[in-house]
Design a protein around this motif. Structure first.
Motif, PDB file in Angstrom:
ATOM      1  N   ALA A  76      -3.097  -1.572   4.954  1.00 30.02           N
ATOM      2  CA  ALA A  76      -3.351  -0.374   4.153  1.00 30.02           C
ATOM      3  C   ALA A  76      -3.726   0.803   5.044  1.00 30.02           C
ATOM      4  CB  ALA A  76      -4.453  -0.651   3.131  1.00 30.02           C
ATOM      5  N   ALA A 108      -7.048   8.654  -4.869  1.00 32.32           N
ATOM      6  CA  ALA A 108      -6.011   7.678  -4.496  1.00 32.32           C
ATOM      7  C   ALA A 108      -4.813   8.384  -3.906  1.00 32.32           C
ATOM      8  CB  ALA A 108      -5.593   6.865  -5.712  1.00 32.32           C
ATOM      9  N   ILE A 148      -5.141  -0.946  -5.785  1.00 29.37           N
ATOM     10  CA  ILE A 148      -5.958  -0.184  -4.848  1.00 29.37           C
ATOM     11  C   ILE A 148      -6.274   1.196  -5.420  1.00 29.37           C
ATOM     12  CG2 ILE A 148      -6.150   0.689  -2.482  1.00 29.37           C
ATOM     13  CD1 ILE A 148      -3.990  -1.386  -1.702  1.00 29.37           C
ATOM     14  N   GLU A 149      -5.257   1.847  -5.979  1.00 32.64           N
ATOM     15  CA  GLU A 149      -5.461   3.170  -6.568  1.00 32.64           C
ATOM     16  C   GLU A 149      -6.483   3.123  -7.690  1.00 32.64           C
ATOM     17  OE1 GLU A 149      -1.157   5.375  -5.855  1.00 32.64           O
ATOM     18  OE2 GLU A 149      -1.412   4.052  -7.591  1.00 32.64           O
ATOM     19  N   ALA A 195       0.822  -1.216   0.000  1.00 29.32           N
ATOM     20  CA  ALA A 195       0.000   0.000   0.000  1.00 29.32           C
ATOM     21  C   ALA A 195       0.855   1.266   0.000  1.00 29.32           C
ATOM     22  CB  ALA A 195      -0.938   0.006   1.198  1.00 29.32           C
ATOM     23  N   ARG A 210      -0.383  -1.633  -4.638  1.00 25.81           N
ATOM     24  CA  ARG A 210      -0.796  -0.229  -4.560  1.00 25.81           C
ATOM     25  C   ARG A 210      -1.555   0.195  -5.814  1.00 25.81           C
ATOM     26  NH1 ARG A 210       2.357   4.858  -2.160  1.00 25.81           N
ATOM     27  NH2 ARG A 210       0.907   6.483  -2.829  1.00 25.81           N
ATOM     28  N   LEU A 227      -9.919   2.757  -6.186  1.00 26.59           N
ATOM     29  CA  LEU A 227     -10.341   4.016  -5.578  1.00 26.59           C
ATOM     30  C   LEU A 227     -10.840   5.004  -6.643  1.00 26.59           C
ATOM     31  CD1 LEU A 227      -7.502   4.486  -2.943  1.00 26.59           C
ATOM     32  CD2 LEU A 227      -9.925   4.219  -2.421  1.00 26.59           C
ATOM     33  N   HIS A 276      -1.499   4.511   5.402  1.00 29.76           N
ATOM     34  CA  HIS A 276      -2.058   5.825   5.062  1.00 29.76           C
ATOM     35  C   HIS A 276      -2.647   6.552   6.274  1.00 29.76           C
ATOM     36  CE1 HIS A 276      -1.441   5.468   0.729  1.00 29.76           C
ATOM     37  NE2 HIS A 276      -1.569   4.184   0.966  1.00 29.76           N
ATOM     38  N   TRP A 284      -8.609   3.639   1.779  1.00 27.54           N
ATOM     39  CA  TRP A 284      -7.566   2.702   1.353  1.00 27.54           C
ATOM     40  C   TRP A 284      -7.788   1.332   1.984  1.00 27.54           C
ATOM     41  CZ3 TRP A 284      -3.144   2.733  -1.772  1.00 27.54           C
ATOM     42  CH2 TRP A 284      -2.906   3.925  -2.466  1.00 27.54           C
ATOM     43  N   THR A 334     -10.895  -0.612   0.598  1.00 25.62           N
ATOM     44  CA  THR A 334     -10.645  -1.046  -0.774  1.00 25.62           C
ATOM     45  C   THR A 334      -9.658  -2.201  -0.807  1.00 25.62           C
ATOM     46  OG1 THR A 334     -11.063   1.216  -1.530  1.00 25.62           O
ATOM     47  CG2 THR A 334      -9.955  -0.268  -3.068  1.00 25.62           C
ATOM     48  N   ALA A 335      -8.581  -2.102  -0.044  1.00 25.56           N
ATOM     49  CA  ALA A 335      -7.595  -3.180   0.005  1.00 25.56           C
ATOM     50  C   ALA A 335      -8.202  -4.457   0.563  1.00 25.56           C
ATOM     51  CB  ALA A 335      -6.396  -2.751   0.847  1.00 25.56           C
TER      52      ALA A 335
END
Length: 290
Positions: free
Chosen positions: A240, A290, A279-280, A51, A276, A283, A244, A255, A258-259
């Motif tokens: 994650a 993201a 995930i981005e 992440a 990562r 998002l 963040h 984050w 979603t992860a």
């Protein structure tokens, strides 16, 4: 990039897939079997690294056939392993049964994780230099408490995922900045969570809710995916979130949710932890930054 130290467990997961889990005393035929490196500490370390965090792992493996593979999965994920020690005896293992609906049953045998009874000077220096310390409860409780106390004394945020659930002393709760629990764990701990400044409760596919020290809450809904295996989803969520956390609870929660959702779309624990970029992309697809 957040600097994270994970003091925790690393296991070899023995994963069996089956149409339905057996009842007590019943034998059923399985569909498949795999050896998958796991353990809550290792999974969360890899999840935080994927992440976007800089991660160092403090833990132990044994002198058996699994040890090199377990070290390798961390190294391959670019998690620091200079504090991963070898001890006599077996490495930790987990026996996991996953049914046709993606739900799982897990039995953990601590092995080398149970021998993580001391932190040396280099371990403590790494904790003091980190932004976040992540701990779970698959290693001896006195080690978790020692790590948390040292982190708190040096201004490192202490994030605890108190799983597997056990009764915890008040002096440990007093050192915790962030607690991540599921609904069942939240119910079991009850008022013990009240002094924790930041509590995140995962709601499975429904998302997660955050509560701060003043009682203010944030909710993030679940992310729609096709579930294959829920093993490791909570660890992906927690890793994650830690990666963040410095961006604030709202972003960290996005984050994390979603992860955690993406992790359920693949079989196994460490193998299912999303990158990562994945995930981005998710998002952005859901209209989040993201």
């Amino acid at each position: 990039m957040a600097r994270i130290v994970v003091v925790g467990s690393i296991n070899m997961d023995l994963v069996t897939t089956v149409g339905r889990r057996p009842e007590p005393g019943e034998t059923v035929s399985g569909d498949g079997f795999a050896l998958v490196p796991g353990g809550k500490g290792s999974n969360q370390a890899i999840a935080a690294r994927r992440a976007g965090a800089d991660v160092e792992f403090v833990g132990a493996v044994g002198d058996d056939v699994f040890a090199d593979a377990l070290r390798g999965v961390l190294s391959d994920a670019a998690v620091g392993v200079s504090r991963l020690r070898h001890v006599d005896g077996p490495s930790g293992i987990a026996t996991i049964v996953v049914d046709g609906g993606g739900e799982n049953t897990i039995i953990v045998v601590g092995g080398a994780n149970s021998r993580m009874t001391e932190l040396d000077a280099a371990d403590l220096n790494a904790i003091a230099a980190a932004d976040v310390l992540m701990c779970q409860l698959e290693i001896p409780l006195p080690t978790v408490l020692a790590a948390a106390r040292h982190a708190r004394a040096n201004g490192t945020t202490v994030l605890l995922n108190p799983s597997p659930v056990r009764e915890l002393p008040a002096d440990l709760w007093a050192e915790i900045d962030v607690a991540v629990v599921n609904e069942g764990e939240a119910a079991q701990f009850g008022a013990a969570l009240d002094p924790v400044p930041h509590v995140i409760t995962t709601l499975g596919g429904a998302g997660a809710i955050y509560r701060d020290r003043d009682g203010h809450t944030l909710f993030h809904p679940g992310v729609a995916v096709t579930v294959v295996d829920t093993t490791g989803a909570g660890d992906s969520f927690t890793g994650a979130l830690a990666a963040h956390w410095h961006e604030g609870p709202k972003i960290a929660l996005a984050w994390a949710c979603t992860a955690g959702a993406l992790a359920t779309t693949k079989l196994g624990a460490s193998a299912s932890i999303p990158m990562r970029e994945e995930i981005e992309a998710a998002l952005r697809k859901n209209g989040e930054t993201a």
